[in-house]
Design a protein around this motif. Sequence first.
Motif, PDB file in Angstrom:
ATOM      1  N   CYS A 109       0.474  -1.135  -0.077  1.00  0.00           N
ATOM      2  CA  CYS A 109       0.007  -0.089  -0.014  1.00  0.00           C
ATOM      3  C   CYS A 109       1.532   0.901   0.174  1.00  0.00           C
ATOM      4  O   CYS A 109       1.707   1.344   1.064  1.00  0.00           O
ATOM      5  N   PRO A 110       1.018   2.149  -1.422  1.00  0.00           N
ATOM      6  CA  PRO A 110       1.440   3.578  -0.767  1.00  0.00           C
ATOM      7  C   PRO A 110       1.189   4.707  -0.044  1.00  0.00           C
ATOM      8  O   PRO A 110       1.623   5.048  -0.074  1.00  0.00           O
ATOM      9  N   SER A 111      -0.200   4.458   0.604  1.00  0.00           N
ATOM     10  CA  SER A 111      -0.515   4.755   1.855  1.00  0.00           C
ATOM     11  C   SER A 111      -0.952   3.879   2.804  1.00  0.00           C
ATOM     12  O   SER A 111      -1.340   4.210   3.979  1.00  0.00           O
ATOM     13  N   GLY A 112       0.476   3.537   3.076  1.00  0.00           N
ATOM     14  CA  GLY A 112       0.834   2.324   4.631  1.00  0.00           C
ATOM     15  C   GLY A 112       1.107   3.254   5.688  1.00  0.00           C
ATOM     16  O   GLY A 112       1.244   4.385   6.423  1.00  0.00           O
ATOM     17  N   GLN A 113       1.273   2.278   6.846  1.00  0.00           N
ATOM     18  CA  GLN A 113       1.138   2.615   8.093  1.00  0.00           C
ATOM     19  C   GLN A 113       2.680   2.570   8.889  1.00  0.00           C
ATOM     20  O   GLN A 113       3.573   1.529   8.244  1.00  0.00           O
ATOM     21  N   ALA A 114       2.445   3.683   9.295  1.00  0.00           N
ATOM     22  CA  ALA A 114       4.632   3.846   9.307  1.00  0.00           C
ATOM     23  C   ALA A 114       5.320   2.591  10.565  1.00  0.00           C
ATOM     24  O   ALA A 114       6.208   2.598  10.800  1.00  0.00           O
ATOM     25  N   LEU A 115       4.058   2.737  11.118  1.00  0.00           N
ATOM     26  CA  LEU A 115       4.134   1.324  12.688  1.00  0.00           C
ATOM     27  C   LEU A 115       4.304   0.440  11.767  1.00  0.00           C
ATOM     28  O   LEU A 115       4.598  -0.620  12.793  1.00  0.00           O
ATOM     29  N   ALA A 116       4.274  -0.318  11.097  1.00  0.00           N
ATOM     30  CA  ALA A 116       4.257  -1.765  10.197  1.00  0.00           C
ATOM     31  C   ALA A 116       5.138  -1.936   9.862  1.00  0.00           C
ATOM     32  O   ALA A 116       6.230  -1.444   9.710  1.00  0.00           O
ATOM     33  N   PRO A 117       5.753  -3.568  10.904  1.00  0.00           N
ATOM     34  CA  PRO A 117       7.192  -4.238  11.057  1.00  0.00           C
ATOM     35  C   PRO A 117       7.465  -3.743   9.407  1.00  0.00           C
ATOM     36  O   PRO A 117       9.402  -3.698   9.568  1.00  0.00           O
ATOM     37  N   GLU A 118       7.603  -3.834   8.814  1.00  0.00           N
ATOM     38  CA  GLU A 118       7.672  -3.571   7.561  1.00  0.00           C
ATOM     39  C   GLU A 118       7.859  -2.073   6.587  1.00  0.00           C
ATOM     40  O   GLU A 118       8.031  -2.121   5.243  1.00  0.00           O
ATOM     41  N   ALA A 119       6.936  -1.608   7.436  1.00  0.00           N
ATOM     42  CA  ALA A 119       7.232  -0.089   6.766  1.00  0.00           C
ATOM     43  C   ALA A 119       8.356   1.026   6.058  1.00  0.00           C
ATOM     44  O   ALA A 119       9.060   0.419   6.945  1.00  0.00           O
ATOM     45  N   VAL A 120       8.181   1.445   4.828  1.00  0.00           N
ATOM     46  CA  VAL A 120       9.178   1.617   4.361  1.00  0.00           C
ATOM     47  C   VAL A 120       8.835   2.902   4.230  1.00  0.00           C
ATOM     48  O   VAL A 120       7.515   3.450   4.009  1.00  0.00           O
ATOM     49  N   VAL A 121       9.434   4.260   3.707  1.00  0.00           N
ATOM     50  CA  VAL A 121       9.500   4.743   3.928  1.00  0.00           C
ATOM     51  C   VAL A 121       9.497   5.601   2.391  1.00  0.00           C
ATOM     52  O   VAL A 121      10.599   4.931   1.400  1.00  0.00           O
ATOM     53  N   LEU A 122       8.863   6.080   1.628  1.00  0.00           N
ATOM     54  CA  LEU A 122       7.782   6.137  -0.065  1.00  0.00           C
ATOM     55  C   LEU A 122       8.998   7.498  -0.635  1.00  0.00           C
ATOM     56  O   LEU A 122       9.064   7.547  -1.611  1.00  0.00           O
ATOM     57  N   GLY A 123       8.382   8.338  -0.052  1.00  0.00           N
ATOM     58  CA  GLY A 123       9.102   9.194  -0.251  1.00  0.00           C
ATOM     59  C   GLY A 123       8.626  11.080   0.463  1.00  0.00           C
ATOM     60  O   GLY A 123       8.202  10.346   2.163  1.00  0.00           O
ATOM     61  N   VAL A 124       9.258  11.975   0.595  1.00  0.00           N
ATOM     62  CA  VAL A 124       9.313  13.205   1.174  1.00  0.00           C
ATOM     63  C   VAL A 124       8.244  14.386   0.759  1.00  0.00           C
ATOM     64  O   VAL A 124       8.413  13.964  -0.278  1.00  0.00           O
ATOM     65  N   ARG A 125       7.476  14.771   1.551  1.00  0.00           N
ATOM     66  CA  ARG A 125       6.537  15.636   1.127  1.00  0.00           C
ATOM     67  C   ARG A 125       7.596  16.989   1.279  1.00  0.00           C
ATOM     68  O   ARG A 125       8.223  17.982   2.288  1.00  0.00           O
ATOM     69  N   SER A 126       7.975  17.231   0.157  1.00  0.00           N
ATOM     70  CA  SER A 126       9.301  18.480   0.304  1.00  0.00           C
ATOM     71  C   SER A 126       9.240  19.507  -1.127  1.00  0.00           C
ATOM     72  O   SER A 126       9.541  21.213  -1.049  1.00  0.00           O
ATOM     73  N   ARG A 127       7.909  19.608  -1.835  1.00  0.00           N
ATOM     74  CA  ARG A 127       7.583  20.464  -2.635  1.00  0.00           C
ATOM     75  C   ARG A 127       6.554  21.790  -1.956  1.00  0.00           C
ATOM     76  O   ARG A 127       6.144  21.079  -0.528  1.00  0.00           O
ATOM     77  N   SER A 128       6.737  22.831  -2.334  1.00  0.00           N
ATOM     78  CA  SER A 128       6.114  23.707  -1.589  1.00  0.00           C
ATOM     79  C   SER A 128       4.688  23.873  -1.921  1.00  0.00           C
ATOM     80  O   SER A 128       3.652  23.868  -1.021  1.00  0.00           O
ATOM     81  N   ASP A 129       4.325  23.147  -2.886  1.00  0.00           N
ATOM     82  CA  ASP A 129       2.514  22.637  -2.605  1.00  0.00           C
ATOM     83  C   ASP A 129       2.340  20.718  -1.822  1.00  0.00           C
ATOM     84  O   ASP A 129       1.359  20.333  -1.768  1.00  0.00           O
ATOM     85  N   GLY A 130       3.967  20.573  -1.352  1.00  0.00           N
ATOM     86  CA  GLY A 130       3.469  19.397  -0.651  1.00  0.00           C
ATOM     87  C   GLY A 130       2.823  18.057  -1.461  1.00  0.00           C
ATOM     88  O   GLY A 130       2.447  16.577  -0.363  1.00  0.00           O
TER      89      GLY A 130
END
Length: 173
Positions: A21-42
């Motif tokens: 799921c690309p909208s997954g749960q951060a605390l799931a044991p297998e969770a990974v960071v998909l990306g960073v919100r770094s642009r001005s529009d979020g």
Amino acid sequence: MDTENTPDVATAAEPAPTTWCPSGQALAPEAVVLGVRSRSDGTLAYLATPAPAKEVLPMIPDGIEPSRVLRFASHCVSSCAHRLNNDCTLVDKIRTLPASASASDEQPLPRCHLRARCQWWQQTGRAACGRCPAVSTSVHASDALNSLIADPTVTPDQLQEWIESSPDGPAAR
């Protein structure tokens, strides 16, 4: 014995591949960071290589909700409120949103390490992939549109009706 119609036992016993799921749960044991919100529009800037969430979460300063600055991916699970049989109803709602210029069929898809195992990609292909960078997993009560999208009881038809009738719809943003 008819061997042509006998299933291969090794193949039949193998579990179905896990989708992510690309909208997954951060605390799931297998969770990974998909990306960073770094642009001005979020919108999302995808990481070239996934980072385990458990290694990144301790770096987030206290008082900052991790999903405000990061997007996580985790296994797509049958117990998810957005799951109906083998499909994700969340991606159906996301596809209801008007596509931005960056999500058009002429634009290249964002680079994403998750795509090969992504539930949204497998379910809808390009239609969801082009909208994925704008998805937020952090929903606040003051954001009516994202609250409706996140609500598993709201159908895509209901969301479309709200978008068409609401002065607060995406066109007003």
